[in-house]
Design an enzyme around this catalytic site. Structure first.
Site, PDB file in Angstrom:
ATOM      1  CG  HIS A  53      -0.169   0.012   2.515  1.00 12.82           C
ATOM      2  ND1 HIS A  53       0.343  -1.141   3.066  1.00 12.82           N
ATOM      3  CD2 HIS A  53       0.207   1.015   3.340  1.00 12.82           C
ATOM      4  CE1 HIS A  53       0.986  -0.834   4.185  1.00 12.82           C
ATOM      5  NE2 HIS A  53       0.923   0.476   4.373  1.00 12.82           N
ATOM      6  CB  THR A  56       3.692   5.391  -6.124  1.00 12.18           C
ATOM      7  OG1 THR A  56       4.120   6.099  -4.945  1.00 12.18           O
ATOM      8  CG2 THR A  56       2.717   6.258  -6.896  1.00 12.18           C
ATOM      9  NE  ARG A  57       5.349  -0.879  -2.290  1.00 10.06           N
ATOM     10  CZ  ARG A  57       4.702  -0.158  -1.385  1.00 10.06           C
ATOM     11  NH1 ARG A  57       4.487   1.122  -1.572  1.00 10.06           N
ATOM     12  NH2 ARG A  57       4.260  -0.715  -0.263  1.00 10.06           N
ATOM     13  CE  LYS A 270       5.421   6.195  -1.561  1.00  8.55           C
ATOM     14  NZ  LYS A 270       4.798   5.054  -2.255  1.00  8.55           N
ATOM     15  CG  HIS A 275      16.900  -1.552   5.573  1.00 11.63           C
ATOM     16  ND1 HIS A 275      16.058  -2.640   5.570  1.00 11.63           N
ATOM     17  CD2 HIS A 275      17.788  -1.767   4.581  1.00 11.63           C
ATOM     18  CE1 HIS A 275      16.429  -3.481   4.610  1.00 11.63           C
ATOM     19  NE2 HIS A 275      17.468  -2.972   3.995  1.00 11.63           N
ATOM     20  CB  CYS A 319       4.776   0.358   4.558  1.00  7.91           C
ATOM     21  SG  CYS A 319       4.457  -0.822   3.241  1.00  7.91           S
ATOM     22  CE  LYS A 352      11.645  -2.516  -8.623  1.00  5.30           C
ATOM     23  NZ  LYS A 352      11.933  -2.901  -7.212  1.00  5.30           N
TER      24      LYS A 352
HETATM   25  C1  LIG Z   1       7.479   1.330   2.416  1.00  2.06           C
HETATM   26  C2  LIG Z   1       7.717   0.324   1.323  1.00  2.06           C
HETATM   27  C3  LIG Z   1       8.196   0.756   0.094  1.00  2.06           C
HETATM   28  C4  LIG Z   1       8.445  -0.160  -0.924  1.00  2.06           C
HETATM   29  N1  LIG Z   1       8.863   0.300  -2.143  1.00  2.06           N
HETATM   30  C5  LIG Z   1       8.982  -0.566  -3.169  1.00  2.06           C
HETATM   31  C6  LIG Z   1       9.216  -0.084  -4.487  1.00  2.06           C
HETATM   32  O1  LIG Z   1       9.289   1.130  -4.710  1.00  2.06           O
HETATM   33  N2  LIG Z   1       9.309  -0.989  -5.490  1.00  2.06           N
HETATM   34  C7  LIG Z   1       9.191  -2.325  -5.278  1.00  2.06           C
HETATM   35  O2  LIG Z   1       9.310  -3.088  -6.227  1.00  2.06           O
HETATM   36  N3  LIG Z   1       8.937  -2.807  -4.026  1.00  2.06           N
HETATM   37  C8  LIG Z   1       8.819  -1.968  -2.993  1.00  2.06           C
HETATM   38  N4  LIG Z   1       8.522  -2.422  -1.749  1.00  2.06           N
HETATM   39  C9  LIG Z   1       8.424  -3.870  -1.517  1.00  2.06           C
HETATM   40  C10 LIG Z   1       7.084  -4.410  -1.968  1.00  2.06           C
HETATM   41  O3  LIG Z   1       6.039  -3.524  -1.652  1.00  2.06           O
HETATM   42  C11 LIG Z   1       6.879  -5.785  -1.337  1.00  2.06           C
HETATM   43  O4  LIG Z   1       7.935  -6.616  -1.804  1.00  2.06           O
HETATM   44  C12 LIG Z   1       5.562  -6.418  -1.749  1.00  2.06           C
HETATM   45  O5  LIG Z   1       4.495  -5.544  -1.478  1.00  2.06           O
HETATM   46  C13 LIG Z   1       5.384  -7.723  -0.971  1.00  2.06           C
HETATM   47  O6  LIG Z   1       4.151  -8.309  -1.327  1.00  2.06           O
HETATM   48  P1  LIG Z   1       3.614  -9.582  -0.538  1.00  2.06           P
HETATM   49  O7  LIG Z   1       2.490 -10.111  -1.339  1.00  2.06           O
HETATM   50  O8  LIG Z   1       4.748 -10.478  -0.199  1.00  2.06           O
HETATM   51  O9  LIG Z   1       3.093  -8.990   0.867  1.00  2.06           O
HETATM   52  P2  LIG Z   1       1.666  -8.328   1.176  1.00  2.06           P
HETATM   53  O10 LIG Z   1       1.216  -7.488   0.046  1.00  2.06           O
HETATM   54  O11 LIG Z   1       1.729  -7.745   2.539  1.00  2.06           O
HETATM   55  O12 LIG Z   1       0.702  -9.578   1.175  1.00  2.06           O
HETATM   56  C14 LIG Z   1       0.674 -10.558   2.182  1.00  2.06           C
HETATM   57  C15 LIG Z   1      -0.781 -10.798   2.464  1.00  2.06           C
HETATM   58  O13 LIG Z   1      -0.947 -11.958   3.253  1.00  2.06           O
HETATM   59  C16 LIG Z   1      -2.021 -11.710   4.123  1.00  2.06           C
HETATM   60  N5  LIG Z   1      -1.950 -12.677   5.217  1.00  2.06           N
HETATM   61  C17 LIG Z   1      -0.934 -12.818   6.097  1.00  2.06           C
HETATM   62  N6  LIG Z   1      -1.195 -13.820   6.957  1.00  2.06           N
HETATM   63  C18 LIG Z   1      -2.402 -14.319   6.603  1.00  2.06           C
HETATM   64  C19 LIG Z   1      -3.205 -15.367   7.128  1.00  2.06           C
HETATM   65  N7  LIG Z   1      -2.825 -16.094   8.199  1.00  2.06           N
HETATM   66  N8  LIG Z   1      -4.412 -15.618   6.534  1.00  2.06           N
HETATM   67  C20 LIG Z   1      -4.804 -14.879   5.460  1.00  2.06           C
HETATM   68  N9  LIG Z   1      -4.074 -13.872   4.941  1.00  2.06           N
HETATM   69  C21 LIG Z   1      -2.881 -13.604   5.483  1.00  2.06           C
HETATM   70  C22 LIG Z   1      -1.778 -10.275   4.556  1.00  2.06           C
HETATM   71  O14 LIG Z   1      -2.902  -9.693   5.135  1.00  2.06           O
HETATM   72  C23 LIG Z   1      -1.389  -9.640   3.236  1.00  2.06           C
HETATM   73  O15 LIG Z   1      -2.497  -9.129   2.522  1.00  2.06           O
HETATM   74  C24 LIG Z   1       8.244  -1.540  -0.707  1.00  2.06           C
HETATM   75  C25 LIG Z   1       7.754  -1.963   0.535  1.00  2.06           C
HETATM   76  C26 LIG Z   1       7.462  -1.052   1.536  1.00  2.06           C
HETATM   77  C27 LIG Z   1       6.914  -1.539   2.832  1.00  2.06           C
END
Ligand SMILES: Cc1cc2nc3c(=O)[nH]c(=O)nc-3n(C[C@H](O)[C@H](O)[C@H](O)COP(=O)(O)OP(=O)(O)OC[C@H]3O[C@@H](n4cnc5c(N)ncnc54)[C@H](O)[C@@H]3O)c2cc1C
Length: 387
Positions: A53, A56-57, A270, A275, A319, A352
């Site tokens: 969330h 933007t990314r 933004k 870290h 985040c 991404k």
């Molecule tokens: C501040 C910030 C800036 C970033 N900037 C960039 C960027 O500019 N470019 C880039 O490429 N990446 C960026 N990243 C990294 C990127 O956003 C993450 O790598 C990516 O969003 C990870 O996705 P995910 O699906 O692993 O996690 P999430 O999107 O968090 O999805 C995990 C999901 O699992 C659900 N869940 C967990 N446990 C359970 C359960 N027991 N039962 C049911 N549901 C469950 C959670 O609720 C969540 O919805 C950034 C991250 C952050 C925090």
């Protein structure tokens, strides 16, 4: 296609746990391959409790983290474009990207290496020239930037919604506000227990982001959640921070490594610090509300390097990063349980890749293998550190 489904209303070919960035893409690609899929999400679709969330990314081809990400990036761009055409909605904005630092820094050298190895168009520019072309930037003398014209940003919440919408249109089921409490192997498939029901499936894909360690024992200690904070400050010269006038950036400076975007969605410039304060957290109990210390760290950066972007605060959001020990992704089959696939592609740079990771997860779940080289991402690379 049948992968062990039982034929009643609670049986599926595949269950995806966690419908965030990666899980939404996995649900879509599994459904595209003809599977009966259920995605289970403990919060809303989308939501602000995990990692996907904040409007933007960044997406970029110049990849200082490792040149072997570049083929995946090319496929990720292609899949994002296909998704936005299918939806009739723009998810990807091209702004150009700047990877900035001292000329010998990892950010600049690594970006240049990935461009040279993969024939990616790029240009090296000094600090004065950057200031002339993009006057919002005020870089230290001696810093250089690698400019790559295809860099830009994605809209993460819209990408999650887009993958879910496209998946639902071809028969996938997604249930939000349903938390997975546990799972166990059952024959060649799995049984999944939630706070609402029990399900069976031929395959289980765990894409639980910051909560993945709770659900995948081999990842315990290898997927560490870390609190991050993002800032949006109103520019005093908005024309220098407008979409089309301001490339996204990664920047190594004395204070750390930062990243930023043009004004979009929220009326502010933004940016964030990789870290941030180095806070390892439990995602269920971490301090969600940004505080004065968070704001001071971020404002000091903007005042020094983007002085015309450092007006009143418009928004602050927390985040979560999920870090692996070497900051490369972890994507693999469960050791000993080939019906279970997990993906923890974060360490602050995963979004991404969601589109291509969704495709890879579908390959692994259906075929047990993929055409992509996953050597950098195998869980076994950590086995000596764990023993
Ligand atoms: C501040 C910030 C800036 C970033 N900037 C960039 C960027 O500019 N470019 C880039 O490429 N990446 C960026 N990243 C990294 C990127 O956003 C993450 O790598 C990516 O969003 C990870 O996705 P995910 O699906 O692993 O996690 P999430 O999107 O968090 O999805 C995990 C999901 O699992 C659900 N869940 C967990 N446990 C359970 C359960 N027991 N039962 C049911 N549901 C469950 C959670 O609720 C969540 O919805 C950034 C991250 C952050 C925090």
């Amino acid at each position: 296609m049948g992968l062990g489904a039982m034929g009643d209303g609670r049986s599926y070919d595949a269950i995806v746990v966690g419908v965030g960035g990666m899980g939404s893409a996995a649900v879509y690609h599994l459904a595209r391959r003809g599977l009966r899929v259920l995605g289970l999400e403990r919060f809303d679709v989308p939501h602000e409790q995990g990692s996907s969330h904040g409007v933007t990314r960044i997406i970029r081809l110049a990849y200082y983290e490792h040149p072997s990400y570049v083929p995946l990036l090319r496929r990720a761009y292609q899949l994002w474009r296909e998704l936005q055409s299918a939806l009739g909605e723009q998810l990807l904005y091209i702004t150009g990207s700047l990877d900035v630092g001292p000329s010998e820094s990892e950010v600049v050298r690594g970006s240049k290496l990935s461009c040279d190895l993969h024939g990616i168009e790029h240009e090296l520019i000094d600090a004065a020239e950057i200031g002339r072309r993009w006057p919002g930037y005020r870089l230290p003398r001696g810093h250089v930037a690698l400019h790559q014209p295809e860099g830009g940003f994605l809209l993460p919440e819209r990408c999650v919604v887009g993958h879910v919408t496209a998946a639902q249109a071809i028969g996938a089921e997604v249930r939000a506000r349903e938390r997975v409490l546990g799972w166990e192997p059952r024959g060649e498939g799995v049984r999944v227990r939630t706070d609402r029901a029990e399900y069976e499936a031929g395959r289980l894909l765990v894409t639980a982001g910051p909560w993945i360690q709770e659900l995948v024992a081999p990842l315990r200690g290898l997927a560490q959640p870390e609190r991050q904070v993002l800032a949006w400050l109103q520019p005093t010269r908005p024309e220098h921070f407008a979409l089309g006038r301001f490339p996204v950036f990664n920047m190594l400076v004395d204070e750390g490594r930062f990243y930023g975007f043009p004004v979009f969605g929220i009326p502010g410039f933004k940016f964030g610090c990789y870290h941030h304060l180095g806070e390892q957290v439990d995602p269920d109990t971490m301090e969600r509300e940004p505080n004065a210390r968070d704001e001071a760290l971020l404002r000091a950066f903007a005042e020094r390097y983007f002085p015309e972007g450092a007006g009143p605060t418009m928004a602050l959001k927390s985040c979560i990063f999920t870090n692996s020990p070497d900051e490369h992704f972890t994507i693999d089959l469960h050791p000993g349980l080939p019906q279970v696939v997990f993906a923890s592609p974060c360490s602050g740079h995963g979004f991404k890749f969601c589109s291509v990771v969704g495709e890879i997860l579908a390959d692994l779940a259906i075929d047990g293998e993929t055409r992509w080289n996953l050597d950098l991402f195998r869980a076994a690379r950590f086995s000596s550190e764990k023993s």
